[in-house]
Structures are given as structure tokens and as C-alpha cells.
Scaffold this motif. Sequence first.
Motif, PDB file in Angstrom:
ATOM      1  N   ILE A 129       0.843  -1.206   0.000  1.00  0.00           N
ATOM      2  CA  ILE A 129       0.000   0.000   0.000  1.00  0.00           C
ATOM      3  C   ILE A 129       0.879   1.257   0.000  1.00  0.00           C
ATOM      4  N   ARG A 130       1.893   1.264   0.875  1.00  0.00           N
ATOM      5  CA  ARG A 130       2.793   2.427   0.947  1.00  0.00           C
ATOM      6  C   ARG A 130       3.575   2.580  -0.356  1.00  0.00           C
ATOM      7  N   LYS A 131       3.935   1.441  -0.966  1.00  0.00           N
ATOM      8  CA  LYS A 131       4.659   1.507  -2.248  1.00  0.00           C
ATOM      9  C   LYS A 131       3.785   2.190  -3.301  1.00  0.00           C
ATOM     10  N   ILE A 132       2.495   1.792  -3.315  1.00  0.00           N
ATOM     11  CA  ILE A 132       1.585   2.366  -4.314  1.00  0.00           C
ATOM     12  C   ILE A 132       1.392   3.864  -4.051  1.00  0.00           C
ATOM     13  N   ILE A 133       1.218   4.222  -2.773  1.00  0.00           N
ATOM     14  CA  ILE A 133       1.008   5.641  -2.447  1.00  0.00           C
ATOM     15  C   ILE A 133       2.239   6.457  -2.849  1.00  0.00           C
ATOM     16  N   SER A 134       3.411   5.965  -2.470  1.00  0.00           N
ATOM     17  CA  SER A 134       4.582   6.802  -2.749  1.00  0.00           C
ATOM     18  C   SER A 134       4.913   6.796  -4.242  1.00  0.00           C
ATOM     19  N   GLY A 135       4.678   5.665  -4.934  1.00  0.00           N
ATOM     20  CA  GLY A 135       4.887   5.622  -6.389  1.00  0.00           C
ATOM     21  C   GLY A 135       3.928   6.567  -7.110  1.00  0.00           C
ATOM     22  N   SER A 136       2.669   6.617  -6.676  1.00  0.00           N
ATOM     23  CA  SER A 136       1.701   7.505  -7.332  1.00  0.00           C
ATOM     24  C   SER A 136       2.068   8.960  -7.091  1.00  0.00           C
ATOM     25  N   ALA A 137       2.517   9.269  -5.877  1.00  0.00           N
ATOM     26  CA  ALA A 137       2.897  10.660  -5.581  1.00  0.00           C
ATOM     27  C   ALA A 137       4.028  11.095  -6.512  1.00  0.00           C
ATOM     28  N   ARG A 138       4.987  10.211  -6.715  1.00  0.00           N
ATOM     29  CA  ARG A 138       6.112  10.553  -7.612  1.00  0.00           C
ATOM     30  C   ARG A 138       5.646  10.732  -9.039  1.00  0.00           C
ATOM     31  N   TYR A 139       4.776   9.818  -9.468  1.00  0.00           N
ATOM     32  CA  TYR A 139       4.289   9.832 -10.850  1.00  0.00           C
ATOM     33  C   TYR A 139       3.525  11.128 -11.134  1.00  0.00           C
ATOM     34  N   ILE A 140       2.612  11.468 -10.242  1.00  0.00           N
ATOM     35  CA  ILE A 140       1.811  12.687 -10.416  1.00  0.00           C
ATOM     36  C   ILE A 140       2.726  13.919 -10.381  1.00  0.00           C
ATOM     37  N   ALA A 141       3.669  13.918  -9.446  1.00  0.00           N
ATOM     38  CA  ALA A 141       4.575  15.070  -9.311  1.00  0.00           C
ATOM     39  C   ALA A 141       5.360  15.283 -10.604  1.00  0.00           C
ATOM     40  N   LYS A 142       5.817  14.186 -11.207  1.00  0.00           N
ATOM     41  CA  LYS A 142       6.632  14.317 -12.419  1.00  0.00           C
ATOM     42  C   LYS A 142       5.787  14.739 -13.614  1.00  0.00           C
ATOM     43  N   ILE A 143       4.519  14.325 -13.637  1.00  0.00           N
ATOM     44  CA  ILE A 143       3.646  14.764 -14.731  1.00  0.00           C
ATOM     45  C   ILE A 143       3.428  16.276 -14.626  1.00  0.00           C
ATOM     46  N   ILE A 144       3.159  16.742 -13.423  1.00  0.00           N
ATOM     47  CA  ILE A 144       2.815  18.164 -13.280  1.00  0.00           C
ATOM     48  C   ILE A 144       4.058  19.060 -13.364  1.00  0.00           C
ATOM     49  N   LEU A 145       5.169  18.600 -12.827  1.00  0.00           N
ATOM     50  CA  LEU A 145       6.367  19.460 -12.780  1.00  0.00           C
ATOM     51  C   LEU A 145       7.531  18.873 -13.588  1.00  0.00           C
ATOM     52  N   PRO A 146       7.795  19.401 -14.773  1.00  0.00           N
ATOM     53  CA  PRO A 146       8.859  18.841 -15.626  1.00  0.00           C
ATOM     54  C   PRO A 146      10.228  18.811 -14.955  1.00  0.00           C
ATOM     55  N   CYS A 147      10.534  19.770 -14.081  1.00  0.00           N
ATOM     56  CA  CYS A 147      11.887  19.785 -13.489  1.00  0.00           C
ATOM     57  C   CYS A 147      12.134  18.572 -12.600  1.00  0.00           C
ATOM     58  N   LEU A 148      11.092  17.865 -12.206  1.00  0.00           N
ATOM     59  CA  LEU A 148      11.288  16.689 -11.343  1.00  0.00           C
ATOM     60  C   LEU A 148      11.561  15.416 -12.151  1.00  0.00           C
ATOM     61  N   ARG A 149      11.300  15.472 -13.456  1.00  0.00           N
ATOM     62  CA  ARG A 149      11.351  14.217 -14.251  1.00  0.00           C
ATOM     63  C   ARG A 149      12.687  13.497 -14.222  1.00  0.00           C
ATOM     64  N   PRO A 150      13.832  14.216 -14.284  1.00  0.00           N
ATOM     65  CA  PRO A 150      15.100  13.455 -14.264  1.00  0.00           C
ATOM     66  C   PRO A 150      15.514  12.972 -12.878  1.00  0.00           C
ATOM     67  N   ILE A 151      14.741  13.289 -11.860  1.00  0.00           N
ATOM     68  CA  ILE A 151      15.148  12.948 -10.487  1.00  0.00           C
ATOM     69  C   ILE A 151      14.416  11.676 -10.057  1.00  0.00           C
ATOM     70  N   SER A 152      15.176  10.706  -9.521  1.00  0.00           N
ATOM     71  CA  SER A 152      14.534   9.408  -9.269  1.00  0.00           C
ATOM     72  C   SER A 152      13.651   9.426  -8.011  1.00  0.00           C
ATOM     73  N   ASP A 153      14.018  10.192  -7.013  1.00  0.00           N
ATOM     74  CA  ASP A 153      13.291  10.124  -5.731  1.00  0.00           C
ATOM     75  C   ASP A 153      13.010  11.540  -5.194  1.00  0.00           C
ATOM     76  N   PRO A 154      12.178  12.314  -5.926  1.00  0.00           N
ATOM     77  CA  PRO A 154      12.070  13.741  -5.595  1.00  0.00           C
ATOM     78  C   PRO A 154      11.041  14.091  -4.523  1.00  0.00           C
ATOM     79  N   THR A 155      10.347  13.091  -3.973  1.00  0.00           N
ATOM     80  CA  THR A 155       9.236  13.438  -3.079  1.00  0.00           C
ATOM     81  C   THR A 155       9.480  13.076  -1.616  1.00  0.00           C
ATOM     82  N   SER A 156      10.727  12.700  -1.283  1.00  0.00           N
ATOM     83  CA  SER A 156      10.980  12.441   0.138  1.00  0.00           C
ATOM     84  C   SER A 156      11.333  13.767   0.818  1.00  0.00           C
ATOM     85  N   GLY A 157      11.668  13.723   2.083  1.00  0.00           N
ATOM     86  CA  GLY A 157      12.066  14.951   2.789  1.00  0.00           C
ATOM     87  C   GLY A 157      13.536  14.919   3.139  1.00  0.00           C
ATOM     88  N   LEU A 158      14.334  14.281   2.285  1.00  0.00           N
ATOM     89  CA  LEU A 158      15.752  14.077   2.599  1.00  0.00           C
ATOM     90  C   LEU A 158      16.623  14.663   1.492  1.00  0.00           C
TER      91      LEU A 158
END
Length: 254
Positions: A129-158
Motif C-alpha cells: 500500500i505504501r509503495k503504491i502511495i509513494s509511487g503515485s505521488a512521484r508519478y503525479i509530481a513528475k507529470i505536473i512538474l517537468p523539473c522533477l522528471r530526471p530525479i529518481s526520488d524527488p518526493t521524500s524529505g531528505l
Amino acid sequence: MISIVVPTFNEKGNINPLLERIDKALPGIDYEVIFVDDSNDDTPEVIKQATETNKHVVLHHRENEKGLATAVVKGFKLAKGDFVACMDADLQHPPEVLLDMYAAMLAHADMAIPSRLIPGGSDGGLDIIRKIISGSARYIAKIILPCLRPISDPTSGLFMVRRELLEDADLNPIGWKIMVEVISQCNVKKILETPYSFHDRESGESKISLKVSFEFIQQLFNLRFNGKNDGKNMKVARWSPSKLAEKKAKLTAE
Ligand SMILES: Nc1nc2c(ncn2[C@@H]2O[C@H](COP(=O)(O)OP(=O)(O)OP(=O)(O)O)[C@@H](O)[C@H]2O)c(=O)[nH]1
Ligand SMILES: [Mg+2]
């Protein structure tokens, strides 16, 4: 100096283990840990006690204020180091990666982003479940924001970033995700990704909620229309586990 900004909400059981591990992770390296705390339990008392014996610790407690990302922005304003890191308090981000990020910054990165999703990294066995949530967050983020596309893990807080890049950035995050705000609003030209293993929370509770997801989408659209970085002048490089080990060995030998 490295300034490590740690947002805390009811994390009393994690503060001392976190501080011990940070200290071991940065031998001979000057650092400060800035806790920006919105807790309604004993967490600020535990941090205050730590300030009495540990000269690296700074506490900023906010009354009647909440929000992970605004807490981090407050920490950025208090930071004095040349490099500023952001890290969760719950030990899901192993403090040992601070040295990885520092090595990347010394290799002239503007921003260092540890990644669970490149060779040598791992998500620490998140459930499906957590994998799906975090994968979807990344996917949506990369669709909306082109600058995130080349970054593999842009949605953590690290991450770690040069403080000068934060200084003139217009950071106005709503909700949760501070890293996407920093990438979009700061002039980051060189990003270095390093592999790391995420860990399960050991103490305390998760604060994630449905509201957080809605705020994230709203934040992404704000950044799409008002963000400074379209990604065109940004380069993203990655270190393999062996390259990272070699860079760190050099650093600790110095
Ligand atoms: N200052 C402050 N810190 C917060 C707030 N909400 C969460 N935090 C901290 O932000 C970090 C991340 O929160 P978590 O609840 O661990 O979020 P998460 O890692 O996405 O979720 P889990 O995987 O379930 O732990 C932790 O250090 C929290 O204590 C807040 O409103 N204010
Ligand atoms: Mg967490």
C-alpha cells in the motif's frame, strides 16, 4: 558547517537516538541540528535537555503552529551552515546518509538527493500500500512538474542544498513536501543522487493523512505556474555504491 533541519511533531522517543547517530555519522565535521518543533507532547522538553549537554543542538518551538514544510522553511532561516540538510526525526532517513550528501556537496553539487530507487538503494521493504502511495505521488509530481522528471526520488524529505541558493528563493510551501518546493524555486543546476536504504519508523506515529495528499496536488500546480526552475538548465548525475564508498573513504581519510 552543515545545518541539519529536523521538523518534529511528537517524536520524543526518537530525539536522542537521532542525535547519537548524527554525531557518529559526522566525525570531525562541524554541524548544527535545528529542531523546529510543533509537538504537543514532551518532545520540546527532551530537545531542551539535549541542548544543555550537546552544543550542536538548537531548538525552535512553535506554539499553535503546524505544518512540516513551513517548519523546515523556518529551520532554513535559522541555519548558519554553508550546506543545509533536511531530514525526518523518525530515523526513516538513516542519519549516516549525511556523510553521503556532504561528499556530494564537496563534489560541487548544488543539491544532494539520496535515492531509494537507484542501484544500491532500497525502500526498506515498504508494504504494498505504501509503495503504491509513494509511487503515485512521484508519478503525479513528475507529470505536473517537468523539473522533477530526471530525479529518481524527488518526493521524500531528505536532501542537502547550498544555503546561498535558499537565500533568495521564494519558498511558500503548503502542507508536506518541501523538496519539490526547493527544486522548483531554487536555482539548482547540478543535482547529485546517492543510493540509500530507507527504514521503517521505529517509534512514534505517522502524521500522513488524506488532507496532505490534496495539499500536495495544490502545491504542485502552484509550482507549475509560479516555479522558477523549468529543468532546462539542470543536470542530474548519480553515484554508484562503489563511487560513493570511494568518495566517502577519501573524505574520512582527510
Ligand atoms: N514541525 C513539524 N514537524 C512535523 C509535522 N508533521 C510531521 N512532522 C515531522 O516531519 C517528519 C515526517 O513526518 P512523518 O509522519 O514521519 O511522515 P512520513 O515519513 O511521510 O510518514 P511515515 O512513513 O508514516 O513515517 C517527522 O520528523 C515528523 O515528526 C508538523 O506539523 N510540524
Ligand atoms: Mg516518517
